[in-house]
Scaffold this motif. Sequence first.
Motif, PDB file in Angstrom:
ATOM      1  N   ASP A  78      40.778  40.674  48.925  1.00 10.10           N
ATOM      2  CA  ASP A  78      40.937  40.446  47.492  1.00 10.10           C
ATOM      3  C   ASP A  78      41.853  41.497  46.878  1.00 10.10           C
ATOM      4  O   ASP A  78      42.693  41.198  46.027  1.00 10.10           O
ATOM      5  CB  ASP A  78      39.572  40.466  46.815  1.00 10.10           C
ATOM      6  N   TRP A  79      41.709  42.748  47.319  1.00 14.37           N
ATOM      7  CA  TRP A  79      42.542  43.825  46.786  1.00 14.37           C
ATOM      8  C   TRP A  79      44.013  43.649  47.175  1.00 14.37           C
ATOM      9  O   TRP A  79      44.903  44.144  46.483  1.00 14.37           O
ATOM     10  CB  TRP A  79      42.048  45.173  47.268  1.00 14.37           C
ATOM     11  N   GLN A  81      45.809  41.181  46.881  1.00 14.09           N
ATOM     12  CA  GLN A  81      46.549  40.358  45.938  1.00 14.09           C
ATOM     13  C   GLN A  81      47.113  41.167  44.767  1.00 14.09           C
ATOM     14  O   GLN A  81      47.971  40.679  44.037  1.00 14.09           O
ATOM     15  CB  GLN A  81      45.681  39.226  45.420  1.00 14.09           C
ATOM     16  N   GLY A  82      46.677  42.407  44.592  1.00  8.98           N
ATOM     17  CA  GLY A  82      47.131  43.225  43.468  1.00  8.98           C
ATOM     18  C   GLY A  82      48.636  43.347  43.346  1.00  8.98           C
ATOM     19  O   GLY A  82      49.203  43.090  42.270  1.00  8.98           O
ATOM     20  N   TYR A  86      50.946  41.924  40.275  1.00 11.91           N
ATOM     21  CA  TYR A  86      51.823  42.810  39.509  1.00 11.91           C
ATOM     22  C   TYR A  86      53.237  42.222  39.455  1.00 11.91           C
ATOM     23  O   TYR A  86      53.851  42.146  38.393  1.00 11.91           O
ATOM     24  CB  TYR A  86      51.855  44.212  40.123  1.00 11.91           C
ATOM     25  N   PHE A 103      44.884  44.436  34.530  1.00  9.60           N
ATOM     26  CA  PHE A 103      44.150  44.843  35.726  1.00  9.60           C
ATOM     27  C   PHE A 103      42.807  45.475  35.356  1.00  9.60           C
ATOM     28  O   PHE A 103      41.782  45.186  35.978  1.00  9.60           O
ATOM     29  CB  PHE A 103      44.978  45.833  36.567  1.00  9.60           C
TER      30      PHE A 103
END
Length: 115
Positions: A78-79, A81-82, A86, A103
């Motif tokens: 999941d992280w 996708q940051g 952005y 965010f």
Amino acid sequence: TSRHRRADTHDGRVRRMAQELAGRTVHLVFGAVLALTVVIVVRTAPEAARSSVVAKEAEFRRFQMLYVSVYVLMTLGDWLQGPYMYALYAAYGYTHDEIGSLFVAGVGAAVIFGT
């Protein structure tokens, strides 16, 4: 004019960078998930039935470790996708501060609602 050309060039670079990163990351994550799946299947293969309480506790402990390892893997996924989010927000024209606010709002919603 030249300002529009620079903006178009910047948007094109951002898109290309996001696509290159996406391609590399997808392959890396897929390989890691595949390797972890193989390890989990091999380690949790059916063994001879054990009837003692100690054996059941060990089996439960193994289940806990399996659960936590899968949970951590999914959270890390999941992280990942940051950076893409952005790049997407930047492509839509949001500023650095606005993206940061989005965010923080997302993390806050996850904390409050447990998602």
